[in-house]
Design a protein around this motif. Sequence first.
Motif, short mmCIF file in Angstrom:
data_model
loop_
_atom_site.label_atom_id
_atom_site.label_comp_id
_atom_site.label_asym_id
_atom_site.label_seq_id
_atom_site.Cartn_x
_atom_site.Cartn_y
_atom_site.Cartn_z
N GLN A 19 -10.62 -12.10 28.87
CA GLN A 19 -10.36 -13.81 28.84
C GLN A 19 -11.23 -14.09 29.94
O GLN A 19 -11.64 -15.38 30.12
N ARG A 20 -10.94 -13.55 31.36
CA ARG A 20 -11.85 -13.82 32.28
C ARG A 20 -13.41 -14.21 32.11
O ARG A 20 -14.03 -14.89 32.61
N LEU A 21 -13.97 -13.21 31.33
CA LEU A 21 -15.50 -12.95 31.22
C LEU A 21 -15.53 -14.38 30.12
O LEU A 21 -16.64 -15.06 30.37
N LEU A 22 -14.86 -14.40 28.99
CA LEU A 22 -15.24 -15.42 28.05
C LEU A 22 -14.98 -16.80 28.74
O LEU A 22 -15.74 -17.68 28.43
N ALA A 23 -14.01 -16.92 29.83
CA ALA A 23 -13.76 -18.39 30.43
C ALA A 23 -15.18 -18.77 31.16
O ALA A 23 -15.26 -20.05 31.42
N GLN A 24 -16.08 -17.91 31.46
CA GLN A 24 -17.32 -18.19 32.20
C GLN A 24 -18.35 -18.78 31.06
O GLN A 24 -19.48 -18.95 31.63
N ARG A 25 -18.19 -18.52 29.76
CA ARG A 25 -19.28 -18.65 28.74
C ARG A 25 -19.97 -20.24 29.19
O ARG A 25 -21.04 -20.32 29.00
#
Length: 63
Positions: A19-25
């Motif tokens: 979720q942390r990674l996806l939030a930076q998209r």
Amino acid sequence: MSRTEFHQAHAERAQAEAQRLLAQRDTLGPRWLAWVASELYGLTPPPYAAMVRRELERLNSSG
């Protein structure tokens, strides 16, 4: 530790990391893919990195 036990022990953390990674998209735009690849490369142990990768794929396809 068995694969099942490892998964159970780290599933919540892997979901949060994905979720942390996806939030930076949106913030990173076209650089996001390269950034995610480098973030995944740095995760250890490899089975944990694979869990995060699978969770990221799941979240990305459902969103």
